[in-house]
Design a protein around this motif. Structure first.
Motif, PDB file in Angstrom:
ATOM      1  N   ASN A 157      52.321  40.434  38.686  1.00  0.00           N
ATOM      2  CA  ASN A 157      53.638  39.914  38.348  1.00  0.00           C
ATOM      3  C   ASN A 157      53.246  38.998  37.150  1.00  0.00           C
ATOM      4  O   ASN A 157      53.404  39.202  35.910  1.00  0.00           O
ATOM      5  CB  ASN A 157      54.200  39.076  39.343  1.00  0.00           C
ATOM      6  CG  ASN A 157      55.839  38.703  38.794  1.00  0.00           C
ATOM      7  OD1 ASN A 157      56.102  38.325  37.635  1.00  0.00           O
ATOM      8  ND2 ASN A 157      56.924  38.604  39.702  1.00  0.00           N
ATOM      9  N   LYS A 158      52.373  37.744  37.454  1.00  0.00           N
ATOM     10  CA  LYS A 158      51.939  36.865  36.281  1.00  0.00           C
ATOM     11  C   LYS A 158      50.534  36.655  36.229  1.00  0.00           C
ATOM     12  O   LYS A 158      50.240  36.094  35.253  1.00  0.00           O
ATOM     13  CB  LYS A 158      52.841  35.672  36.703  1.00  0.00           C
ATOM     14  CG  LYS A 158      54.206  35.565  36.523  1.00  0.00           C
ATOM     15  CD  LYS A 158      54.649  35.894  34.979  1.00  0.00           C
ATOM     16  CE  LYS A 158      56.221  35.920  34.884  1.00  0.00           C
ATOM     17  NZ  LYS A 158      56.930  37.001  35.472  1.00  0.00           N
ATOM     18  N   VAL A 159      49.749  37.288  36.877  1.00  0.00           N
ATOM     19  CA  VAL A 159      48.113  37.052  36.857  1.00  0.00           C
ATOM     20  C   VAL A 159      47.819  37.982  35.661  1.00  0.00           C
ATOM     21  O   VAL A 159      48.129  39.344  35.411  1.00  0.00           O
ATOM     22  CB  VAL A 159      47.603  37.776  38.107  1.00  0.00           C
ATOM     23  CG1 VAL A 159      46.135  37.468  37.867  1.00  0.00           C
ATOM     24  CG2 VAL A 159      48.050  36.940  39.225  1.00  0.00           C
ATOM     25  N   LYS A 160      47.045  37.467  34.734  1.00  0.00           N
ATOM     26  CA  LYS A 160      46.607  38.174  33.300  1.00  0.00           C
ATOM     27  C   LYS A 160      45.588  39.235  33.632  1.00  0.00           C
ATOM     28  O   LYS A 160      44.633  38.773  34.403  1.00  0.00           O
ATOM     29  CB  LYS A 160      46.335  37.299  32.478  1.00  0.00           C
ATOM     30  CG  LYS A 160      47.353  36.288  31.673  1.00  0.00           C
ATOM     31  CD  LYS A 160      46.965  35.284  30.679  1.00  0.00           C
ATOM     32  CE  LYS A 160      48.307  34.559  30.198  1.00  0.00           C
ATOM     33  NZ  LYS A 160      47.734  33.508  28.939  1.00  0.00           N
ATOM     34  N   ILE A 161      45.568  40.324  32.822  1.00  0.00           N
ATOM     35  CA  ILE A 161      44.733  41.242  32.974  1.00  0.00           C
ATOM     36  C   ILE A 161      44.152  41.487  31.516  1.00  0.00           C
ATOM     37  O   ILE A 161      44.980  42.135  30.453  1.00  0.00           O
ATOM     38  CB  ILE A 161      45.202  42.442  33.437  1.00  0.00           C
ATOM     39  CG1 ILE A 161      45.972  42.443  34.782  1.00  0.00           C
ATOM     40  CG2 ILE A 161      43.940  43.582  33.470  1.00  0.00           C
ATOM     41  CD1 ILE A 161      44.900  42.093  36.054  1.00  0.00           C
ATOM     42  N   THR A 162      42.994  40.817  31.112  1.00  0.00           N
ATOM     43  CA  THR A 162      42.581  40.749  30.035  1.00  0.00           C
ATOM     44  C   THR A 162      41.589  42.083  29.592  1.00  0.00           C
ATOM     45  O   THR A 162      41.136  42.824  30.710  1.00  0.00           O
ATOM     46  CB  THR A 162      41.739  39.620  29.556  1.00  0.00           C
ATOM     47  OG1 THR A 162      40.759  39.346  30.249  1.00  0.00           O
ATOM     48  CG2 THR A 162      42.779  38.237  29.989  1.00  0.00           C
ATOM     49  N   GLN A 163      41.087  42.013  28.480  1.00  0.00           N
ATOM     50  CA  GLN A 163      40.085  43.185  28.121  1.00  0.00           C
ATOM     51  C   GLN A 163      38.940  42.964  28.805  1.00  0.00           C
ATOM     52  O   GLN A 163      38.245  43.984  29.272  1.00  0.00           O
ATOM     53  CB  GLN A 163      39.897  43.017  26.451  1.00  0.00           C
ATOM     54  CG  GLN A 163      38.914  44.207  26.128  1.00  0.00           C
ATOM     55  CD  GLN A 163      38.657  44.258  24.517  1.00  0.00           C
ATOM     56  OE1 GLN A 163      38.575  43.110  24.037  1.00  0.00           O
ATOM     57  NE2 GLN A 163      38.541  45.439  24.016  1.00  0.00           N
ATOM     58  N   ASP A 164      38.515  41.817  28.898  1.00  0.00           N
ATOM     59  CA  ASP A 164      37.147  41.503  29.742  1.00  0.00           C
ATOM     60  C   ASP A 164      37.069  41.868  31.192  1.00  0.00           C
ATOM     61  O   ASP A 164      36.137  42.198  31.903  1.00  0.00           O
ATOM     62  CB  ASP A 164      36.707  39.796  29.509  1.00  0.00           C
ATOM     63  CG  ASP A 164      36.194  39.622  28.016  1.00  0.00           C
ATOM     64  OD1 ASP A 164      35.798  40.456  27.453  1.00  0.00           O
ATOM     65  OD2 ASP A 164      36.174  38.438  27.817  1.00  0.00           O
ATOM     66  N   ILE A 165      38.400  41.437  31.817  1.00  0.00           N
ATOM     67  CA  ILE A 165      38.807  41.874  33.120  1.00  0.00           C
ATOM     68  C   ILE A 165      38.571  43.389  33.409  1.00  0.00           C
ATOM     69  O   ILE A 165      38.120  43.888  34.246  1.00  0.00           O
ATOM     70  CB  ILE A 165      40.094  41.240  33.641  1.00  0.00           C
ATOM     71  CG1 ILE A 165      39.709  39.663  33.744  1.00  0.00           C
ATOM     72  CG2 ILE A 165      40.322  41.910  34.908  1.00  0.00           C
ATOM     73  CD1 ILE A 165      41.085  39.271  34.205  1.00  0.00           C
ATOM     74  N   LEU A 166      39.093  44.256  32.497  1.00  0.00           N
ATOM     75  CA  LEU A 166      39.312  45.728  32.396  1.00  0.00           C
ATOM     76  C   LEU A 166      38.134  46.231  32.457  1.00  0.00           C
ATOM     77  O   LEU A 166      37.877  47.240  32.894  1.00  0.00           O
ATOM     78  CB  LEU A 166      40.320  45.968  31.277  1.00  0.00           C
ATOM     79  CG  LEU A 166      41.576  45.774  31.304  1.00  0.00           C
ATOM     80  CD1 LEU A 166      42.397  46.039  30.224  1.00  0.00           C
ATOM     81  CD2 LEU A 166      42.310  46.724  32.635  1.00  0.00           C
ATOM     82  N   LYS A 167      37.116  45.647  31.347  1.00  0.00           N
ATOM     83  CA  LYS A 167      35.600  46.360  31.482  1.00  0.00           C
ATOM     84  C   LYS A 167      35.011  45.966  32.904  1.00  0.00           C
ATOM     85  O   LYS A 167      34.054  46.943  33.115  1.00  0.00           O
ATOM     86  CB  LYS A 167      34.966  45.515  30.538  1.00  0.00           C
ATOM     87  CG  LYS A 167      35.355  45.531  29.019  1.00  0.00           C
ATOM     88  CD  LYS A 167      34.428  44.714  28.339  1.00  0.00           C
ATOM     89  CE  LYS A 167      35.059  44.878  26.775  1.00  0.00           C
ATOM     90  NZ  LYS A 167      34.105  43.818  25.778  1.00  0.00           N
ATOM     91  N   GLN A 168      35.476  45.487  33.735  1.00  0.00           N
ATOM     92  CA  GLN A 168      34.707  45.113  34.976  1.00  0.00           C
ATOM     93  C   GLN A 168      35.410  45.799  36.209  1.00  0.00           C
ATOM     94  O   GLN A 168      34.882  45.819  37.219  1.00  0.00           O
ATOM     95  CB  GLN A 168      34.522  43.709  35.331  1.00  0.00           C
ATOM     96  CG  GLN A 168      33.820  43.060  34.070  1.00  0.00           C
ATOM     97  CD  GLN A 168      33.534  41.576  34.415  1.00  0.00           C
ATOM     98  OE1 GLN A 168      32.983  41.168  35.280  1.00  0.00           O
ATOM     99  NE2 GLN A 168      34.214  40.818  33.587  1.00  0.00           N
ATOM    100  N   ALA A 169      36.763  46.198  35.914  1.00  0.00           N
ATOM    101  CA  ALA A 169      37.281  47.073  36.638  1.00  0.00           C
ATOM    102  C   ALA A 169      37.142  48.522  36.695  1.00  0.00           C
ATOM    103  O   ALA A 169      38.057  49.116  36.201  1.00  0.00           O
ATOM    104  CB  ALA A 169      38.802  46.718  36.579  1.00  0.00           C
ATOM    105  N   ARG A 170      36.210  49.044  37.180  1.00  0.00           N
ATOM    106  CA  ARG A 170      35.455  50.396  37.025  1.00  0.00           C
ATOM    107  C   ARG A 170      36.155  51.528  37.714  1.00  0.00           C
ATOM    108  O   ARG A 170      36.411  52.635  37.208  1.00  0.00           O
ATOM    109  CB  ARG A 170      34.108  50.547  37.371  1.00  0.00           C
ATOM    110  CG  ARG A 170      33.270  49.467  36.671  1.00  0.00           C
ATOM    111  CD  ARG A 170      31.637  49.549  36.862  1.00  0.00           C
ATOM    112  NE  ARG A 170      30.815  48.748  36.161  1.00  0.00           N
ATOM    113  CZ  ARG A 170      30.766  48.600  34.755  1.00  0.00           C
ATOM    114  NH1 ARG A 170      31.139  49.578  34.048  1.00  0.00           N
ATOM    115  NH2 ARG A 170      29.811  47.620  34.232  1.00  0.00           N
ATOM    116  N   LYS A 171      37.155  51.135  38.666  1.00  0.00           N
ATOM    117  CA  LYS A 171      37.725  52.356  39.349  1.00  0.00           C
ATOM    118  C   LYS A 171      39.323  52.273  38.942  1.00  0.00           C
ATOM    119  O   LYS A 171      40.109  53.049  39.312  1.00  0.00           O
ATOM    120  CB  LYS A 171      37.621  51.993  40.944  1.00  0.00           C
ATOM    121  CG  LYS A 171      36.171  52.144  41.554  1.00  0.00           C
ATOM    122  CD  LYS A 171      36.246  52.293  42.744  1.00  0.00           C
ATOM    123  CE  LYS A 171      37.220  53.186  43.590  1.00  0.00           C
ATOM    124  NZ  LYS A 171      37.071  52.941  45.220  1.00  0.00           N
TER     125      LYS A 171
END
Length: 320
Positions: A52-66
């Motif tokens: 809802n309000k937790v941010k998903i940034t580019q750096d986070i996406l790089k580490q979320a491989r699945k």
């Protein structure tokens, strides 16, 4: 193999709101709250993330491989780096049209409270003013009708249009604002500066984007009527809170009511908190969307978005 779904901030829904089941085999892990430092660990092996309000940034996406899909439990998607998601082929879906009743109702609750000085009168009654007046009523605060006044709407989406319909029922004239800096958008729109100049009440219903951040600043307040009211049930950051403070304290405008702030929750020393001592300012804690009916509808659509993605027909995608 079960699809792993991680809900990062389940407590942004009340406990009595139920998440309906989906037909695909899945495992849902819910966290009440997730700090920025916890996001990477919690979604490291997630297939689907709900936020809802937790941010998903580019750096986070790089580490979320699945990660294959993000379901935003709101209409606004400013907490997601949509460009980075698109680059990684991760669709993002949001919620639409669920607040068509609750937001307009809250908007007019705020408008009426200010226009008729309801909170100021209530507080004065509690303080003993009625007994002091020694007659059947008193006139310490202004009271004005909505009929024949002008409502300026910044935002012409579903919510803005729903607010307009309520306004017309009160006998108000409605102006839809053109985009700031775009003087001619056709006959259905009034130039932004003219809306500021002619409206008795201005209500904001647009998203927070780079182009709308601080859209209402000192110069805009100076264009408004001294009797104008400003209502914001959209997003914090659209109005410069320092400029809002100056406008109210210096009586550049007559009052304001906000359901959103730049920081949520606002810090105790944020300038907007200083305004809560004023009789012509109302602040509610981002609840205009939060009727039971609206939140349950939102929760149902959230799970429908996930079901649609898993079925190969994603819906409400904001980054096609």
């Amino acid at each position: 193999m079960a699809t792993k779904i991680v809900f990062l901030d389940r407590e942004t829904f009340p406990a009595d709101i139920k998440l309906k089941s989906i037909s695909h085999q899945n495992e849902i892990i819910s966290y009440d709250h997730t700090s920025p430092e916890q996001v990477v660990e919690r979604i490291a092996d997630a297939d689907i993330v709900i936020t809802n309000k937790v941010k998903i940034t580019q750096d986070i996406l790089k580490q979320a491989r699945k990660l294959r899909f993000i379901a935003v439990a709101a209409t606004g998607t400013d907490v997601i780096d949509l460009f980075a998601c698109k680059e990684k082929g991760i669709p993002v879906s949001n919620i639409r049209n669920y607040a068509i009743n609750t937001v307009p109702e809250h908007t007019f609750a705020l408008i009426l409270a200010l226009r008729r000085s309801i909170i100021a009168y209530h507080e004065s009654v509690r303080a003993g003013r009625w007994q002091e007046a020694n007659q059947f009523c008193y006139f310490d605060y202004p009271i004005k009708n909505l009929a024949n006044s002008t409502l300026g709407l910044i935002g012409d989406g579903v919510l803005g249009k729903a607010v307009a319909e309520v306004a017309k029922a009160f006998g108000m004239k409605v102006l839809f604002s053109a985009y700031k800096g775009v003087p001619n958008m056709g006959p259905l729109y009034t130039p932004f500066e003219d809306v500021l100049k002619h409206s008795d009440i201005i209500s904001i219903h647009c998203p927070l984007t780079d182009s709308t951040r601080n859209m209402i600043d000192e110069a805009e307040f100076n264009q408004m009527k001294s009797t104008a009211l400003l209502i914001n049930t959209a997003r914090g950051g659209i109005v410069n809170e320092e400029a809002l403070c100056d406008a109210l304290i210096n009586k550049v405008i007559a009052g304001a009511a906000f359901d959103v702030t730049k920081n949520e929750p606002p810090k105790p020393d944020d300038v907007i908190m200083k305004l809560t001592n004023l009789s012509n300012f109302i602040l509610t804690p981002h609840i205009s969307w939060a009727s039971f009916e609206a939140i349950q509808s939102l929760a149902d659509m959230l799970m429908d978005n996930i079901e649609a993605f898993l079925s190969g027909t994603p819906q409400n995608v904001v980054n096609p």
